[in-house]
Design a protein around this motif. Sequence first.
Motif, PDB file in Angstrom:
ATOM      1  N   GLN A  84       8.269  -6.691  -0.768  1.00 49.24           N
ATOM      2  CA  GLN A  84       7.349  -5.817  -1.499  1.00 49.24           C
ATOM      3  C   GLN A  84       8.088  -4.980  -2.538  1.00 49.24           C
ATOM      4  OE1 GLN A  84       5.602  -3.847   1.848  1.00 49.24           O
ATOM      5  NE2 GLN A  84       4.011  -5.382   2.095  1.00 49.24           N
ATOM      6  N   ARG A  85       9.247  -4.489  -2.188  1.00 53.42           N
ATOM      7  CA  ARG A  85      10.044  -3.700  -3.133  1.00 53.42           C
ATOM      8  C   ARG A  85      10.414  -4.552  -4.353  1.00 53.42           C
ATOM      9  NH1 ARG A  85      13.366   0.977  -2.372  1.00 53.42           N
ATOM     10  NH2 ARG A  85      14.644   1.261  -4.220  1.00 53.42           N
ATOM     11  N   ALA A  86      10.836  -5.799  -4.097  1.00 56.29           N
ATOM     12  CA  ALA A  86      11.215  -6.702  -5.188  1.00 56.29           C
ATOM     13  C   ALA A  86      10.018  -6.981  -6.101  1.00 56.29           C
ATOM     14  CB  ALA A  86      11.779  -7.998  -4.621  1.00 56.29           C
ATOM     15  N   GLU A  87       8.841  -7.180  -5.519  1.00 52.56           N
ATOM     16  CA  GLU A  87       7.625  -7.426  -6.311  1.00 52.56           C
ATOM     17  C   GLU A  87       7.302  -6.226  -7.198  1.00 52.56           C
ATOM     18  OE1 GLU A  87       4.146  -8.705  -4.070  1.00 52.56           O
ATOM     19  OE2 GLU A  87       5.455  -9.822  -2.705  1.00 52.56           O
ATOM     20  N   LEU A  88       7.381  -5.036  -6.630  1.00 55.05           N
ATOM     21  CA  LEU A  88       7.072  -3.823  -7.389  1.00 55.05           C
ATOM     22  C   LEU A  88       8.082  -3.606  -8.514  1.00 55.05           C
ATOM     23  CD1 LEU A  88       6.088  -1.579  -4.376  1.00 55.05           C
ATOM     24  CD2 LEU A  88       4.563  -2.271  -6.233  1.00 55.05           C
ATOM     25  N   GLU A  89       9.349  -3.790  -8.222  1.00 51.85           N
ATOM     26  CA  GLU A  89      10.376  -3.616  -9.246  1.00 51.85           C
ATOM     27  C   GLU A  89      10.238  -4.664 -10.349  1.00 51.85           C
ATOM     28  OE1 GLU A  89      13.954  -3.521  -6.874  1.00 51.85           O
ATOM     29  OE2 GLU A  89      13.841  -1.329  -6.662  1.00 51.85           O
ATOM     30  N   ALA A  90       9.856  -5.890  -9.977  1.00 58.12           N
ATOM     31  CA  ALA A  90       9.638  -6.940 -10.975  1.00 58.12           C
ATOM     32  C   ALA A  90       8.454  -6.599 -11.879  1.00 58.12           C
ATOM     33  CB  ALA A  90       9.412  -8.281 -10.279  1.00 58.12           C
ATOM     34  N   SER A  91       7.524  -5.814 -11.363  1.00 63.33           N
ATOM     35  CA  SER A  91       6.364  -5.379 -12.150  1.00 63.33           C
ATOM     36  C   SER A  91       6.674  -4.143 -12.990  1.00 63.33           C
ATOM     37  CB  SER A  91       5.184  -5.061 -11.230  1.00 63.33           C
ATOM     38  OG  SER A  91       4.808  -6.198 -10.506  1.00 63.33           O
ATOM     39  N   GLY A  92       7.892  -3.657 -12.913  1.00 67.22           N
ATOM     40  CA  GLY A  92       8.296  -2.522 -13.734  1.00 67.22           C
ATOM     41  C   GLY A  92       8.205  -1.167 -13.065  1.00 67.22           C
ATOM     42  N   TRP A  93       7.907  -1.127 -11.769  1.00 62.91           N
ATOM     43  CA  TRP A  93       7.824   0.145 -11.048  1.00 62.91           C
ATOM     44  C   TRP A  93       9.203   0.567 -10.570  1.00 62.91           C
ATOM     45  CZ3 TRP A  93       3.597   3.173 -10.676  1.00 62.91           C
ATOM     46  CH2 TRP A  93       2.368   2.598 -11.012  1.00 62.91           C
ATOM     47  N   ARG A  94       9.418   1.868 -10.543  1.00 62.82           N
ATOM     48  CA  ARG A  94      10.606   2.437  -9.916  1.00 62.82           C
ATOM     49  C   ARG A  94      10.205   2.743  -8.476  1.00 62.82           C
ATOM     50  NH1 ARG A  94      12.286   7.608 -10.944  1.00 62.82           N
ATOM     51  NH2 ARG A  94      10.639   7.688 -12.474  1.00 62.82           N
TER      52      ARG A  94
ATOM     53  N   HIS B 146       0.843  -1.200   0.000  1.00 59.07           N
ATOM     54  CA  HIS B 146       0.000   0.000   0.000  1.00 59.07           C
ATOM     55  C   HIS B 146       0.876   1.248   0.000  1.00 59.07           C
ATOM     56  CE1 HIS B 146      -3.087  -2.866   0.982  1.00 59.07           C
ATOM     57  NE2 HIS B 146      -2.497  -3.155   2.122  1.00 59.07           N
ATOM     58  N   PRO B 147       1.577   1.497  -1.103  1.00 53.99           N
ATOM     59  CA  PRO B 147       2.542   2.596  -1.149  1.00 53.99           C
ATOM     60  C   PRO B 147       1.963   3.935  -0.713  1.00 53.99           C
ATOM     61  CG  PRO B 147       2.541   1.355  -3.203  1.00 53.99           C
ATOM     62  CD  PRO B 147       1.410   0.844  -2.384  1.00 53.99           C
ATOM     63  N   ASP B 148       2.807   4.745  -0.089  1.00 54.22           N
ATOM     64  CA  ASP B 148       2.391   6.057   0.397  1.00 54.22           C
ATOM     65  C   ASP B 148       2.054   6.987  -0.765  1.00 54.22           C
ATOM     66  OD1 ASP B 148       2.871   5.344   3.124  1.00 54.22           O
ATOM     67  OD2 ASP B 148       5.003   5.521   2.692  1.00 54.22           O
ATOM     68  N   VAL B 149       2.827   6.910  -1.853  1.00 56.83           N
ATOM     69  CA  VAL B 149       2.606   7.759  -3.020  1.00 56.83           C
ATOM     70  C   VAL B 149       2.806   6.914  -4.280  1.00 56.83           C
ATOM     71  CG1 VAL B 149       3.405   9.789  -4.295  1.00 56.83           C
ATOM     72  CG2 VAL B 149       3.444   9.815  -1.797  1.00 56.83           C
ATOM     73  N   VAL B 150       1.799   6.918  -5.162  1.00 55.38           N
ATOM     74  CA  VAL B 150       1.905   6.227  -6.447  1.00 55.38           C
ATOM     75  C   VAL B 150       1.756   7.283  -7.542  1.00 55.38           C
ATOM     76  CG1 VAL B 150       0.928   4.467  -7.957  1.00 55.38           C
ATOM     77  CG2 VAL B 150       0.898   4.129  -5.480  1.00 55.38           C
TER      78      VAL B 150
END
Length: 138
Positions: free
Chosen positions: A88-98, A36-40
């Motif tokens: 969570q960071r690894a999951e987001l980065e694997a999905s292409g998010w910075r 649940h990122p603070d800012v997207v």
Amino acid sequence: MSHIRGKDTKIEVLVRSYLFRRGLRFRKNDKRYPGHPDVVLPKYHTIVFVNGCFWHMHEGCSKHSMPKSNVEFWQAKLLRNHNRDITQRAELEASGWRVITVWECELTKAARDGRLARLYEQIVCPSGFPLEGSCRRR
């Protein structure tokens, strides 16, 4: 511990207010993403976490220290938080998010202006090397 805020903390509001004043539009605490990122910021494909040094075990920081009482409980809890952050960071980065993390200690009055300006640059100019000042004009 029931009075500990999970969202809209003072440092989160500080970061969001700065980004909004600079013209960035975002979603906050979006439950569609791990953690649940603070800012997207979908336009920039960037996610920002604003972490408290104690709760997220900021290594090498003076604000992170293990409590002296009930050590087993705190050690397990804080380690769980830390490991969850990594996953969570690894999951987001694997999905292409910075993914950018802003720590509480970076937002002290002495360091705040510099860190917030750097955060803005990290978002709008991810390479860190603006071409012909294109990132600076925004």
